[in-house]
Write an enzyme that holds these catalytic residues in place. Sequence first.
Site, PDB file in Angstrom:
ATOM      1  N   TRP A 174       0.813  -1.222   0.000  1.00 29.63           N
ATOM      2  CA  TRP A 174       0.000   0.000   0.000  1.00 29.63           C
ATOM      3  C   TRP A 174       0.834   1.255   0.000  1.00 29.63           C
ATOM      4  O   TRP A 174       0.457   2.267  -0.600  1.00 29.63           O
ATOM      5  CB  TRP A 174      -1.027  -0.021   1.133  1.00 29.63           C
ATOM      6  N   ASP A 197      -1.555   6.739   6.454  1.00 32.72           N
ATOM      7  CA  ASP A 197      -2.646   5.910   5.956  1.00 32.72           C
ATOM      8  C   ASP A 197      -2.884   4.823   7.009  1.00 32.72           C
ATOM      9  O   ASP A 197      -2.081   3.916   7.171  1.00 32.72           O
ATOM     10  CB  ASP A 197      -2.253   5.284   4.608  1.00 32.72           C
ATOM     11  N   LYS A 241     -12.224  -1.589   6.250  1.00 38.37           N
ATOM     12  CA  LYS A 241     -11.397  -2.606   6.884  1.00 38.37           C
ATOM     13  C   LYS A 241     -11.838  -2.814   8.335  1.00 38.37           C
ATOM     14  O   LYS A 241     -12.288  -3.865   8.707  1.00 38.37           O
ATOM     15  CB  LYS A 241      -9.916  -2.218   6.826  1.00 38.37           C
TER      16      LYS A 241
HETATM   17  C1  LIG Z   1      -7.399  -1.306   1.581  1.00 38.48           C
HETATM   18  C2  LIG Z   1      -6.346  -0.292   1.730  1.00 38.48           C
HETATM   19  C3  LIG Z   1      -6.256   0.828   0.878  1.00 38.48           C
HETATM   20  C4  LIG Z   1      -7.202   1.028  -0.294  1.00 38.48           C
HETATM   21  O1  LIG Z   1      -8.458   1.346   0.140  1.00 38.48           O
HETATM   22  P1  LIG Z   1      -9.614   1.744  -0.894  1.00 38.48           P
HETATM   23  O2  LIG Z   1     -10.645   2.311   0.032  1.00 38.48           O
HETATM   24  O3  LIG Z   1     -10.021   0.501  -1.579  1.00 38.48           O
HETATM   25  O4  LIG Z   1      -9.076   2.758  -1.821  1.00 38.48           O
HETATM   26  C5  LIG Z   1      -5.264   1.746   1.122  1.00 38.48           C
HETATM   27  N1  LIG Z   1      -4.397   1.593   2.133  1.00 38.48           N
HETATM   28  C6  LIG Z   1      -4.447   0.545   2.968  1.00 38.48           C
HETATM   29  C7  LIG Z   1      -3.451   0.434   4.074  1.00 38.48           C
HETATM   30  C8  LIG Z   1      -5.412  -0.440   2.792  1.00 38.48           C
HETATM   31  O5  LIG Z   1      -5.474  -1.483   3.620  1.00 38.48           O
END
Ligand SMILES: *Cc1c(COP(=O)(O)O)cnc(C)c1O
Length: 375
Positions: free
Chosen positions: A107, A180, A204
């Site tokens: 990511w 993030d 998540k």
């Molecule tokens: C799942 C995830 C993303 C992407 O998320 P979307 O909402 O599908 O764009 C980005 N960063 C991390 C750490 C993730 O687990």
Amino acid sequence: MSDTLSHNVYNFGSGPGMMPPIVLQQAQAEMLNWQGTGMSVWEMPFTGSRFQEIADEAKQDLRELLNIPENFQILLMQGGASAQFSLVPMNLLRDVSSADYIDTGHWSAKAIKEGSRYCRVNVAASAEASGYRAIPALDQWQLDKKAGYCHITSNETANGLQYPHFPSCFNNESVPLVADMTSDFLSKPIDFERFGLVYAGAQKNIGPAGLTIVVIREDLIREPMMTTPSAFSYKTINDNNGRFNTPLTYGVYLAGLVFKHLKASGGLEQVQALGQQKSERLYQAIDQHGFYSCEVEPAFRSTMNHCFTLGDPSQTDDFIAAAHQRGLINLTGHPATGGIRASVYNAMPLAGVEALIDFMQEYPHMHKQSHEQAL
Ligand SMILES: *Cc1c(COP(=O)(O)O)cnc(C)c1O
């Protein structure tokens, strides 16, 4: 956490992940008629006082859960975490030309690739040298004092690498730390003193896909790059109290129910303690047998996404299929890494983790028997 409702399956998927059954049940109960209004949350005017109540309460509960200081604003956005890969540089870098990024895996690589479209990216440190088994120590980060921000990925969902604690050198520096936190947001308390901006896609560890939470220090809310769509300008969203355009109303409502549920479950210290217990047991089971292995160094192992392989990788599909038969579903590793991945978010009850551990203990014997039968 409530284990009061029985689960048909234990969903170890990485996202969208499990939601607390008690929350889904409440949403079901008030779906057609929210609190005597005669309508569902889907049908409410987003400018009306009832929806405003829902949104304000969700933000207030999130603020209390995470102890978010007053000089931070909460933005309830859309577009997912991937949109933030662009929106962070677009909103923070109007007058700055570069940003630092720490590469810890899948990511962060995506964030780096997308960020490179808007600025000069300096990869200040990378876990690549360790084979993504460990996060480089802070004193090895080649930080640029002129960078607009430094971006980290608190938990690498695909490869199971997580910061055990956050870098503290940023407190009095001019370079804000941006994180993030999509896959470990609300799994533990956050010390906001260390951050300028934290963002997380909700699917998540919270719930509804599409809702994206941005917590930003007020002084960083400024005019974005000229080309930024107004609907994605932090400043425009904040100036209009989240009502510049139609927000993700039902997602905000569901997230609000999850926040209330977490508060009622004892807050994030409790959540963290239970999460650690679930995670430690699972890694113990992985390490115990010699049949499974996890390559990530113990200090950096994710408490959310437990990535491991079988001694004989050709058994992986069989393991996943046999687990599925037991109601232990979505254990397939990320396509980029392969193997097995057990995502254990807040809503996964301890009983689900115990069921997986039982299965992991039995599986080597099951396989031996079927192998002997075949002979
Ligand atoms: C799942 C995830 C993303 C992407 O998320 P979307 O909402 O599908 O764009 C980005 N960063 C991390 C750490 C993730 O687990």
